[in-house]
Design a protein around this motif. Structure first.
Motif, short mmCIF file in Angstrom:
data_model
loop_
_atom_site.label_atom_id
_atom_site.label_comp_id
_atom_site.label_asym_id
_atom_site.label_seq_id
_atom_site.Cartn_x
_atom_site.Cartn_y
_atom_site.Cartn_z
N ASN A 7 11.58 -43.39 6.62
CA ASN A 7 12.53 -43.91 5.66
C ASN A 7 12.12 -45.34 5.27
N ASP A 8 12.76 -45.86 4.24
CA ASP A 8 12.39 -47.18 3.71
C ASP A 8 12.69 -48.32 4.68
N PHE A 9 13.57 -48.10 5.63
CA PHE A 9 14.05 -49.19 6.48
C PHE A 9 13.16 -49.50 7.67
N GLU A 10 12.21 -48.64 7.96
CA GLU A 10 11.32 -48.87 9.11
C GLU A 10 10.43 -50.09 8.91
N GLN A 11 10.18 -50.48 7.68
CA GLN A 11 9.27 -51.58 7.41
C GLN A 11 9.97 -52.90 7.10
N ILE A 12 11.29 -52.93 7.14
CA ILE A 12 12.02 -54.15 6.81
C ILE A 12 12.05 -55.08 8.02
N GLY A 27 23.47 -41.26 6.43
CA GLY A 27 22.69 -40.50 5.45
C GLY A 27 21.95 -41.38 4.46
N ILE A 28 21.79 -42.65 4.79
CA ILE A 28 21.10 -43.58 3.90
C ILE A 28 19.68 -43.77 4.42
N THR A 29 18.71 -43.27 3.66
CA THR A 29 17.31 -43.35 4.09
C THR A 29 16.43 -44.10 3.11
N ARG A 30 16.94 -44.39 1.93
CA ARG A 30 16.16 -45.05 0.90
C ARG A 30 16.84 -46.33 0.44
N LEU A 31 16.03 -47.32 0.15
CA LEU A 31 16.53 -48.62 -0.28
C LEU A 31 17.41 -48.50 -1.52
N ALA A 32 17.02 -47.65 -2.45
CA ALA A 32 17.80 -47.49 -3.68
C ALA A 32 19.22 -47.01 -3.41
N GLN A 33 19.43 -46.30 -2.32
CA GLN A 33 20.78 -45.83 -1.99
C GLN A 33 21.71 -46.99 -1.68
N LEU A 34 21.16 -48.10 -1.22
CA LEU A 34 22.00 -49.25 -0.89
C LEU A 34 22.65 -49.85 -2.14
N SER A 35 22.00 -49.71 -3.28
CA SER A 35 22.56 -50.28 -4.51
C SER A 35 23.81 -49.52 -4.95
N GLU A 36 24.09 -48.40 -4.32
CA GLU A 36 25.30 -47.62 -4.60
C GLU A 36 26.43 -47.98 -3.65
N LYS A 37 26.17 -48.89 -2.72
CA LYS A 37 27.15 -49.27 -1.70
C LYS A 37 27.49 -50.75 -1.82
N THR A 38 28.71 -51.10 -1.42
CA THR A 38 29.06 -52.52 -1.35
C THR A 38 28.69 -53.04 0.03
N GLU A 39 28.58 -54.35 0.15
CA GLU A 39 28.29 -54.94 1.46
C GLU A 39 29.43 -54.62 2.42
#
Length: 72
Positions: A7-12, A27-39
């Motif tokens: 997933n995208d988060f392994e390299q952060i 169920g969030i595995t991609r960075l782009a999915q975060l833009s659909e969520k609030t902090e």
């Protein structure tokens, strides 16, 4: 041979394992999915804290993205 990240988060940098597990559990595995969520939504996940949010915010900004604007 080096295995590709699952997933995208392994390299952060600065994103600890509990935060990675919290994202995967939601169920969030991609960075782009975060833009659909609030902090605020992400901070409700067990394992997410200020340090993880800062790392995610920086990763999003590096890709020209951001968290969804909160309504609260």
């Amino acid at each position: 041979m080096k295995q590709a990240p699952s997933n995208d988060f392994e390299q952060i940098k600065g994103l600890a394992s509990p935060a990675r597990r919290a994202l995967a559990g939601a169920g969030i595995t991609r960075l782009a999915q975060l833009s659909e969520k609030t902090e605020a939504e992400l901070l409700q996940l067990h394992g997410m804290g200020p340090k993880a949010m800062g790392a995610l915010r920086a990763a999003l900004q590096a890709q020209g993205m951001s968290f969804q604007a909160g309504t609260d």
